[in-house]
Design a protein around this motif. Structure first.
Motif, PDB file in Angstrom:
ATOM      1  N   SER A 240       0.823  -1.215   0.000  1.00  0.00           N
ATOM      2  CA  SER A 240       0.000   0.000   0.000  1.00  0.00           C
ATOM      3  C   SER A 240       0.856   1.263   0.000  1.00  0.00           C
ATOM      4  CB  SER A 240      -0.930  -0.002   1.217  1.00  0.00           C
ATOM      5  OG  SER A 240      -0.190   0.000   2.428  1.00  0.00           O
ATOM      6  N   ILE A 241       2.053   1.175   0.582  1.00  0.00           N
ATOM      7  CA  ILE A 241       2.960   2.334   0.591  1.00  0.00           C
ATOM      8  C   ILE A 241       3.608   2.524  -0.773  1.00  0.00           C
ATOM      9  CG2 ILE A 241       5.083   3.294   1.565  1.00  0.00           C
ATOM     10  CD1 ILE A 241       4.422   1.852   4.178  1.00  0.00           C
ATOM     11  N   TYR A 242       4.187   1.444  -1.314  1.00  0.00           N
ATOM     12  CA  TYR A 242       4.960   1.561  -2.551  1.00  0.00           C
ATOM     13  C   TYR A 242       4.103   1.821  -3.771  1.00  0.00           C
ATOM     14  CZ  TYR A 242       8.689  -0.342   0.383  1.00  0.00           C
ATOM     15  OH  TYR A 242       9.597  -0.530   1.383  1.00  0.00           O
ATOM     16  N   THR A 243       2.843   1.412  -3.730  1.00  0.00           N
ATOM     17  CA  THR A 243       1.948   1.702  -4.856  1.00  0.00           C
ATOM     18  C   THR A 243       1.368   3.102  -4.772  1.00  0.00           C
ATOM     19  OG1 THR A 243       0.071   0.730  -3.664  1.00  0.00           O
ATOM     20  CG2 THR A 243       1.311  -0.715  -5.154  1.00  0.00           C
ATOM     21  N   GLY A 244       1.616   3.786  -3.653  1.00  0.00           N
ATOM     22  CA  GLY A 244       1.087   5.128  -3.471  1.00  0.00           C
ATOM     23  C   GLY A 244      -0.346   5.159  -2.997  1.00  0.00           C
ATOM     24  N   TRP A 245      -0.907   3.987  -2.689  1.00  0.00           N
ATOM     25  CA  TRP A 245      -2.299   3.922  -2.249  1.00  0.00           C
ATOM     26  C   TRP A 245      -2.475   4.468  -0.838  1.00  0.00           C
ATOM     27  CZ3 TRP A 245      -5.160   0.616   1.235  1.00  0.00           C
ATOM     28  CH2 TRP A 245      -6.549   0.693   1.057  1.00  0.00           C
ATOM     29  N   ALA A 246      -1.430   4.386  -0.029  1.00  0.00           N
ATOM     30  CA  ALA A 246      -1.518   4.863   1.359  1.00  0.00           C
ATOM     31  C   ALA A 246      -0.193   5.462   1.787  1.00  0.00           C
ATOM     32  CB  ALA A 246      -1.900   3.711   2.289  1.00  0.00           C
ATOM     33  N   THR A 247      -0.266   6.429   2.694  1.00  0.00           N
ATOM     34  CA  THR A 247       0.945   6.967   3.312  1.00  0.00           C
ATOM     35  C   THR A 247       1.437   5.965   4.362  1.00  0.00           C
ATOM     36  OG1 THR A 247      -0.258   8.072   5.091  1.00  0.00           O
ATOM     37  CG2 THR A 247       0.017   9.297   3.027  1.00  0.00           C
ATOM     38  N   PRO A 248       2.679   6.111   4.843  1.00  0.00           N
ATOM     39  CA  PRO A 248       3.137   5.198   5.899  1.00  0.00           C
ATOM     40  C   PRO A 248       2.229   5.177   7.118  1.00  0.00           C
ATOM     41  CG  PRO A 248       5.005   6.358   4.959  1.00  0.00           C
ATOM     42  CD  PRO A 248       3.774   6.955   4.343  1.00  0.00           C
ATOM     43  N   SER A 249       1.694   6.330   7.511  1.00  0.00           N
ATOM     44  CA  SER A 249       0.798   6.359   8.669  1.00  0.00           C
ATOM     45  C   SER A 249      -0.493   5.603   8.388  1.00  0.00           C
ATOM     46  CB  SER A 249       0.480   7.811   9.049  1.00  0.00           C
ATOM     47  OG  SER A 249       1.662   8.496   9.408  1.00  0.00           O
ATOM     48  N   GLU A 250      -1.050   5.785   7.190  1.00  0.00           N
ATOM     49  CA  GLU A 250      -2.275   5.066   6.821  1.00  0.00           C
ATOM     50  C   GLU A 250      -2.008   3.570   6.687  1.00  0.00           C
ATOM     51  OE1 GLU A 250      -4.185   8.800   4.273  1.00  0.00           O
ATOM     52  OE2 GLU A 250      -3.004   7.248   3.287  1.00  0.00           O
ATOM     53  N   ALA A 251      -0.840   3.220   6.112  1.00  0.00           N
ATOM     54  CA  ALA A 251      -0.484   1.810   5.967  1.00  0.00           C
ATOM     55  C   ALA A 251      -0.332   1.144   7.329  1.00  0.00           C
ATOM     56  CB  ALA A 251       0.810   1.673   5.157  1.00  0.00           C
ATOM     57  N   ALA A 252       0.178   1.890   8.316  1.00  0.00           N
ATOM     58  CA  ALA A 252       0.314   1.335   9.662  1.00  0.00           C
ATOM     59  C   ALA A 252      -1.054   1.002  10.245  1.00  0.00           C
ATOM     60  CB  ALA A 252       1.041   2.337  10.561  1.00  0.00           C
ATOM     61  N   ALA A 253      -2.040   1.886  10.019  1.00  0.00           N
ATOM     62  CA  ALA A 253      -3.395   1.614  10.502  1.00  0.00           C
ATOM     63  C   ALA A 253      -3.988   0.393   9.799  1.00  0.00           C
ATOM     64  CB  ALA A 253      -4.277   2.845  10.275  1.00  0.00           C
ATOM     65  N   ILE A 254      -3.722   0.263   8.505  1.00  0.00           N
ATOM     66  CA  ILE A 254      -4.186  -0.915   7.756  1.00  0.00           C
ATOM     67  C   ILE A 254      -3.546  -2.174   8.335  1.00  0.00           C
ATOM     68  CG2 ILE A 254      -4.137  -2.061   5.498  1.00  0.00           C
ATOM     69  CD1 ILE A 254      -4.183   0.777   4.248  1.00  0.00           C
ATOM     70  N   GLY A 255      -2.259  -2.083   8.663  1.00  0.00           N
ATOM     71  CA  GLY A 255      -1.555  -3.226   9.241  1.00  0.00           C
ATOM     72  C   GLY A 255      -2.169  -3.656  10.563  1.00  0.00           C
ATOM     73  N   VAL A 256      -2.558  -2.687  11.396  1.00  0.00           N
ATOM     74  CA  VAL A 256      -3.210  -3.019  12.669  1.00  0.00           C
ATOM     75  C   VAL A 256      -4.517  -3.764  12.410  1.00  0.00           C
ATOM     76  CG1 VAL A 256      -4.387  -2.040  14.682  1.00  0.00           C
ATOM     77  CG2 VAL A 256      -2.171  -1.140  13.974  1.00  0.00           C
ATOM     78  N   PHE A 257      -5.286  -3.277  11.442  1.00  0.00           N
ATOM     79  CA  PHE A 257      -6.571  -3.918  11.119  1.00  0.00           C
ATOM     80  C   PHE A 257      -6.363  -5.358  10.650  1.00  0.00           C
ATOM     81  CE2 PHE A 257      -9.763  -5.010   7.887  1.00  0.00           C
ATOM     82  CZ  PHE A 257     -10.918  -4.960   8.672  1.00  0.00           C
TER      83      PHE A 257
END
Length: 434
Positions: A240-257
């Motif tokens: 999600s980070i490398y494709t530009g779909w999410a920022t690192p902070s947003e990707a971290a929240a996705i990871g928690v989910f």
């Protein structure tokens, strides 16, 4: 006041505060305030106004939102059976290599590092599973403990890494690019460790007994089932980070989910475990963020006193070549690693060293990876090497013996530092194509 005197005052106050046993964030705040009072003759009201402005601005940085999220994700995965699954999945793959199941320490730590972003969590979680199995199968204690101590430190380098997020915030560089830049050096270190294990076991086969090369679940389906949780989480977060779909902070929240879904669907999440993950994540996050906010105040204070500029001018007057500068910084960081933890080293040294290396022509992304590897080396050096303490508690071996077992892996990591210094493109080429 003379520039040399002002610089010495800052260091003297900082050392005095740290030696007194104060918490790191309090030591940084006191150093900043006292230095501004003694060197710049600022009145307390002005110092308070500066501290309030800088600390509030640092605390509201959006990039810092990734820190508690990644910590929480690691806490959730730490309490699942993901490390057991990883061992069962990797064992059939590596069992025929020279060194057999010792390679699980290296590969498992590298993969788990990409899930937790924490070195100590990686060492503790992987070690609880592999050390018991390796001891039962009569593998060499020296290689088992040493490889795990060294490989566990990859938690700071392989993305997502909390240490890289902290560096990115302080150095004001792209966290996504830092994550990308950490991949190749992390793989190089893991490859160097596995190559060393294979070489040692080829020379002395008794270090990895042949009878240990057995696996209960060797079918392709079982392997995929066991490793898929780790690879799935890595794919979701980093993808999600490398494709530009999410920022690192947003990707971290996705990871928690995703981690929470895994823990719930595998029936490993209870209310008590959920409560403990939140409490531990909050404690760690508050500690990290408090240090970062106080470090921002220190950076501003020494900026007022022109300490980085004075040190940079002094080093420039020495006319050191870039390579000699890197050697000097390497020794400096290894020395700091004997007494301080990684986050403290980053926040206290970066305001001074970053301007110097930029002036010498080094890329800030490259320097971030170099700095993280230096901190990883500190994790393997007594008396404050955190990985040594973790391994001591798991293996029940004296800490000096754990340090001796980790020494070859310490030297291998130093070799990788030499490689990325001579060929910096090893770090930077992925950042230019992704």
């Amino acid at each position: 006041m003379d520039p040399v005197q002002s610089t010495l005052i800052v260091f003297a106050v900082l050392l005095l505060c740290l030696a007194s046993g104060l918490w790191v964030f309090l030591a940084l705040i006191l150093t900043s305030g006292l230095s501004l009072f003694l060197v710049m003759d600022f009145d307390p009201a002005r110092i308070g106004s500066i501290a309030n402005l800088i600390i509030v601005r640092s605390a509201t940085s959006w990039e810092l939102a990734a820190v508690p999220m990644f910590i929480w994700m690691g806490e959730i995965m730490f309490r699942t059976d993901i490390s057991d699954r990883l061992f069962r999945g990797l064992a059939p793959i590596v069992q025929r290599l020279p060194g057999g199941l010792l390679h699980v320490n290296v590969i498992g730590s590298a993969l788990f590092a990409a899930v937790t972003g924490s070195s100590t969590a990686t060492t503790a979680t992987v070690g609880k599973v592999t050390l018991t199995e390796l001891a039962r199968r009569k593998y060499s204690d020296r290689l088992a403990i040493g490889s795990l101590t060294g490989s566990g430190s990859l938690g700071l380098l392989i993305p997502p890494s909390i240490a890289l997020i902290i560096y990115g915030v302080l150095a004001e560089v792209s966290i996504a690019k830092l994550f990308i830049a950490g991949i190749v050096p992390g793989v190089l270190i893991a490859f160097a460790y596995s190559a060393y294990i294979a070489g040692r076991c080829l020379i002395t086969p008794a270090l990895a007994p042949q009878e240990a090369e057995e696996a209960d679940e060797s079918s392709l389906g079982a392997i995929v089932k066991n490793v898929s949780p780790v690879f799935g989480l890595i794919f979701v977060v980093l993808g999600s980070i490398y494709t530009g779909w999410a920022t690192p902070s947003e990707a971290a929240a996705i990871g928690v989910f995703v981690a929470m879904v895994f823990a719930v669907t595998t029936r490993q999440m209870t209310f008590e475990i959920f409560r403990q993950t939140i409490i531990n994540a909050l404690k760690t996050s508050c500690m990290v963020c408090a240090i970062l906010m106080s470090a921002a105040f220190l950076s501003t204070a020494i900026g007022y006193m022109h300490v980085p500029r004075n040190i940079a001018l002094f080093i420039e007057s020495l006319e050191l070549s870039p390579y000699v500068l890197i050697i000097a910084l390497s020794l400096f960081y290894i020395l700091l690693g004997l007494f301080l933890d990684g986050i403290s080293i980053i926040v206290m040294s970066l305001p001074i060293t970053l301007p110097i290396v930029l002036q010498a022509g080094f890329d800030p992304i490259w320097y971030g990876i170099f700095l993280i590897i230096m901190i990883e080396l500190g994790l393997m050096t007594p008396p404050v090497g955190l990985n040594l303490f973790v391994m001591q508690s798991i293996s029940r071996k004296p800490i000096y013996r754990v340090a001796a077992y980790a020494a070859p892996f310490f030297l291998l990591m130093c070799l990788v530092v030499v490689l990325i210094t001579v060929w910096p493109e090893l770090v930077l080429w992925l950042t230019r194509i992704l």
